[in-house]
Design a protein around this motif. Structure first.
Motif, PDB file in Angstrom:
ATOM      1  N   PRO A   1       0.839  -1.410   0.062  1.00 17.79           N
ATOM      2  CA  PRO A   1      -0.049   0.105  -0.040  1.00 17.79           C
ATOM      3  C   PRO A   1       0.797   1.353  -0.104  1.00 17.79           C
ATOM      4  N   GLN A   2       2.034   1.144   0.639  1.00 19.08           N
ATOM      5  CA  GLN A   2       2.788   2.463   0.558  1.00 19.08           C
ATOM      6  C   GLN A   2       3.093   2.776  -0.779  1.00 19.08           C
ATOM      7  N   LEU A   3       3.299   1.956  -1.485  1.00 17.59           N
ATOM      8  CA  LEU A   3       4.071   2.434  -3.091  1.00 17.59           C
ATOM      9  C   LEU A   3       2.506   2.756  -3.762  1.00 17.59           C
ATOM     10  N   TRP A   4       1.240   2.604  -3.410  1.00 20.59           N
ATOM     11  CA  TRP A   4       0.256   2.808  -4.042  1.00 20.59           C
ATOM     12  C   TRP A   4      -0.278   4.304  -3.746  1.00 20.59           C
TER      13      TRP A   4
ATOM     14  N   TRP B   1      -3.408   7.023  -4.961  1.00 25.59           N
ATOM     15  CA  TRP B   1      -4.459   6.554  -4.189  1.00 25.59           C
ATOM     16  C   TRP B   1      -4.543   7.218  -2.849  1.00 25.59           C
ATOM     17  N   PRO B   2      -4.451   8.725  -2.848  1.00 24.05           N
ATOM     18  CA  PRO B   2      -4.399   9.406  -1.537  1.00 24.05           C
ATOM     19  C   PRO B   2      -5.720   9.176  -0.747  1.00 24.05           C
ATOM     20  N   GLN B   3      -6.831   9.166  -1.408  1.00 24.74           N
ATOM     21  CA  GLN B   3      -8.008   9.041  -0.505  1.00 24.74           C
ATOM     22  C   GLN B   3      -8.387   7.512  -0.126  1.00 24.74           C
ATOM     23  N   THR B   4      -7.815   6.679  -0.690  1.00 26.99           N
ATOM     24  CA  THR B   4      -8.161   5.031  -0.319  1.00 26.99           C
ATOM     25  C   THR B   4      -7.571   4.624   1.189  1.00 26.99           C
TER      26      THR B   4
ATOM     27  N   LYS C   1      -4.465   4.226 -12.877  1.00 30.53           N
ATOM     28  CA  LYS C   1      -5.790   4.477 -12.512  1.00 30.53           C
ATOM     29  C   LYS C   1      -6.511   4.969 -13.912  1.00 30.53           C
ATOM     30  N   ASP C   2      -7.667   4.428 -14.088  1.00 30.17           N
ATOM     31  CA  ASP C   2      -8.235   4.678 -15.350  1.00 30.17           C
ATOM     32  C   ASP C   2      -7.639   4.961 -16.708  1.00 30.17           C
ATOM     33  N   GLY C   3      -6.330   4.225 -16.751  1.00 27.05           N
ATOM     34  CA  GLY C   3      -5.710   4.036 -18.055  1.00 27.05           C
ATOM     35  C   GLY C   3      -6.490   3.255 -18.766  1.00 27.05           C
ATOM     36  N   ILE C   4      -7.464   2.552 -18.400  1.00 28.83           N
ATOM     37  CA  ILE C   4      -8.399   1.935 -19.332  1.00 28.83           C
ATOM     38  C   ILE C   4      -9.807   2.673 -18.862  1.00 28.83           C
ATOM     39  N   PRO C   5     -10.151   3.601 -19.708  1.00 29.32           N
ATOM     40  CA  PRO C   5     -11.086   4.582 -19.351  1.00 29.32           C
ATOM     41  C   PRO C   5     -12.524   4.112 -19.296  1.00 29.32           C
ATOM     42  N   PRO C   6     -13.189   4.110 -18.266  1.00 31.70           N
ATOM     43  CA  PRO C   6     -14.517   3.991 -18.243  1.00 31.70           C
ATOM     44  C   PRO C   6     -15.446   4.935 -19.001  1.00 31.70           C
ATOM     45  N   ILE C   7     -16.704   4.537 -19.278  1.00 33.00           N
ATOM     46  CA  ILE C   7     -17.706   5.439 -20.081  1.00 33.00           C
ATOM     47  C   ILE C   7     -18.499   5.981 -18.964  1.00 33.00           C
ATOM     48  N   ASP C   8     -18.699   7.283 -18.991  1.00 29.43           N
ATOM     49  CA  ASP C   8     -19.776   7.909 -18.063  1.00 29.43           C
ATOM     50  C   ASP C   8     -21.089   8.640 -18.609  1.00 29.43           C
ATOM     51  N   ASP C   9     -20.879   8.846 -20.107  1.00 27.81           N
ATOM     52  CA  ASP C   9     -21.997   9.351 -20.633  1.00 27.81           C
ATOM     53  C   ASP C   9     -22.352   8.460 -22.073  1.00 27.81           C
TER      54      ASP C   9
ATOM     55  N   GLN D   1     -16.374   7.782  -5.354  1.00 29.22           N
ATOM     56  CA  GLN D   1     -16.846   8.514  -4.136  1.00 29.22           C
ATOM     57  C   GLN D   1     -15.859   8.277  -2.807  1.00 29.22           C
ATOM     58  N   THR D   2     -15.263   7.195  -2.508  1.00 30.95           N
ATOM     59  CA  THR D   2     -14.625   6.709  -1.567  1.00 30.95           C
ATOM     60  C   THR D   2     -13.060   6.100  -1.752  1.00 30.95           C
ATOM     61  N   GLU D   3     -12.925   5.949  -3.023  1.00 27.82           N
ATOM     62  CA  GLU D   3     -11.788   5.306  -3.742  1.00 27.82           C
ATOM     63  C   GLU D   3     -11.550   4.024  -3.185  1.00 27.82           C
ATOM     64  N   SER D   4     -12.716   3.179  -2.800  1.00 23.96           N
ATOM     65  CA  SER D   4     -12.496   2.026  -2.348  1.00 23.96           C
ATOM     66  C   SER D   4     -12.390   0.937  -3.314  1.00 23.96           C
ATOM     67  N   TRP D   5     -11.607  -0.172  -3.413  1.00 18.71           N
ATOM     68  CA  TRP D   5     -11.352  -1.220  -4.226  1.00 18.71           C
ATOM     69  C   TRP D   5     -12.391  -2.091  -4.412  1.00 18.71           C
ATOM     70  N   TRP D   6     -12.926  -2.542  -5.523  1.00 19.03           N
ATOM     71  CA  TRP D   6     -13.842  -3.493  -5.323  1.00 19.03           C
ATOM     72  C   TRP D   6     -13.696  -4.689  -6.331  1.00 19.03           C
ATOM     73  N   GLN D   7     -13.870  -5.864  -6.270  1.00 17.21           N
ATOM     74  CA  GLN D   7     -13.570  -7.149  -6.896  1.00 17.21           C
ATOM     75  C   GLN D   7     -14.969  -7.355  -7.999  1.00 17.21           C
ATOM     76  N   GLN D   8     -14.347  -7.035  -9.077  1.00 21.55           N
ATOM     77  CA  GLN D   8     -15.472  -7.300 -10.167  1.00 21.55           C
ATOM     78  C   GLN D   8     -16.205  -8.501 -10.112  1.00 21.55           C
ATOM     79  N   PHE D   9     -15.405  -9.550 -10.110  1.00 21.62           N
ATOM     80  CA  PHE D   9     -16.196 -11.103 -10.184  1.00 21.62           C
ATOM     81  C   PHE D   9     -17.363 -11.397  -9.247  1.00 21.62           C
ATOM     82  N   ILE D  10     -16.927 -10.659  -7.999  1.00 21.29           N
ATOM     83  CA  ILE D  10     -17.962 -11.009  -6.808  1.00 21.29           C
ATOM     84  C   ILE D  10     -18.927  -9.600  -6.329  1.00 21.29           C
TER      85      ILE D  10
END
Length: 365
Positions: free
Chosen positions: A57-60, A64-67, A86-94, A187-196
């Motif tokens: 984590p210290q290297l991240w 990720w200052p808000q995580t 982060k977002d190097g693979i950009p999501p689409i919001d619109d 909103q919180t910069e929490s990390w989520w596992q996509q598969f579950i």
């Protein structure tokens, strides 16, 4: 998640490199952007070792200052860098949508789309777009959703973006765990596992996203079911080779990329399986039987006519993976879609260790 060719500013047509190349190459662009080409065969051990050395984590923290890295439900050594930031693979919001006729201008009948219907509104998201962006934040039928795709797991899952009193939207961390996409909420910069759909790092650790039933089906099948449905149009604000697959041949490779974990028994790790809850059925079995009654008034059906996303360079030329539907009879006696995922066996096994993967039905005693 890990692009076979990754450009920190853009992925271009020249950057679509076959996943079965047996070498890694690095070139320096004329601009300050660095392009890194990584093959599946060579460089795997070096990349894994490098990723492991940075699984701290210290290297991240600078990125990720808000995580809140003091909160986690997993071993940090399991989280590897997939390459992009982060977002190097950009999501689409619109996302922008058009009619079936509009979509027919760029989609063939057998091309795959991720589809869902909520409160009478039906939408389809072409896999030719999903493969380049992985997350689409949208609202369907008044419900805020995230349509997500992890190419390395071939996992397509739709989530409700509401958790408690929070409305979340998601991006890509550039990290992998068990070769699966690790998302983050802005909103919180929490990390989520996509598969579950579970938060594994940060303030939201332990929280679960509700999954929404969806299908991966051919454009023709979506058009047949929803002739007035909406289809996401090709984005115009990104330079991507929509319609092409940057992971050519990945689904026929012998082993998953950047995966550290136990392989399933008695079935190839890259075999395609249908996951329904904590059970799975091989795609070969579905093709053979075409219809399975699995209990609880739940029926699985398979029919031909949909290209595989992760096979050929041109997605519309991919092998016939087929259309899968999973439905259950509700209290009103009507059949309705059930949450399911057509994924690779290694991914199902990683998140459901010891759970059955059926290759015969009814199962042998």
């Amino acid at each position: 998640m890990l692009r076979l060719v990754y450009d920190q500013k853009r992925l271009t047509r020249r950057g679509a490199v076959s996943a079965n190349l047996g070498k890694a190459a690095m070139t320096t662009a004329r601009t300050a952007t660095t392009r890194i080409a990584v093959g599946l065969a060579m460089g795997l051990m070096a990349l894994t070792a490098s990723s492991l050395s940075q699984a701290q984590p210290q290297l991240w923290q600078s990125e990720w200052p808000q995580t809140d890295f003091d909160k986690t439900s997993v071993d940090y050594s399991e989280i590897l860098s997939g390459g992009p930031p982060k977002d190097g693979i950009p999501p689409i919001d619109d996302p922008q949508f058009g009619s079936i006729a509009d979509a027919a201008e760029f989609l063939t009948e057998t091309e795959p789309v991720a589809s869902l219907m909520i409160n009478g509104e039906a939408r389809a998201y072409p896999m030719s777009v999903m493969i380049w962006h992985e997350i689409i934040n949208d609202e369907v039928g008044g419900v805020p959703v995230s349509v997500t795709f992890c190419p390395l797991c071939n996992s397509i899952i739709v989530f409700d973006r509401r958790v408690g009193d929070k409305l979340l939207d998601f991006g890509t961390t550039g990290k992998l765990r068990f070769s699966d996409l690790v998302m983050y909420d802005r909103q919180t910069e929490s990390w989520w596992q996509q598969f579950i759909g579970e938060a594994i790092v940060g303030e939201m650790t332990g929280q679960l996203l509700d999954m929404i039933p969806s299908r991966t089906e051919s454009f023709a099948k979506f058009k047949e079911r929803f002739p007035d449905g909406q289809v996401m149009l090709l984005p115009t604000n990104f330079r991507r080779s929509y319609g092409e697959n940057p992971y050519v041949g990945y689904d026929s490779s012998a082993d998953p990329f950047l995966f550290r974990g136990d392989r399933p028994k008695d079935i190839a790790p890259m075999a395609c399986v249908l996951a329904v809850g904590d059970r799975a059925w091989s795609l070969d079995l579905l093709k053979e039987q075409r219809r399975l009654e699995i209990g609880d008034d739940t029926v699985i059906t398979w029919e031909p006519g949909m290209n595989a996303t992760m096979d050929a360079r041109i997605i519309s030329q991919g092998q016939d993976l087929g259309n899968v539907a999973v439905q259950r009879r509700n209290a009103d006696g009507k059949m309705e879609d059930v949450v399911h995922d057509l994924t690779f066996s290694f991914a199902f096994n990683a998140f459901n260790p010891g759970a059955p993967i059926y290759q015969a039905w009814p199962p042998e005693s």
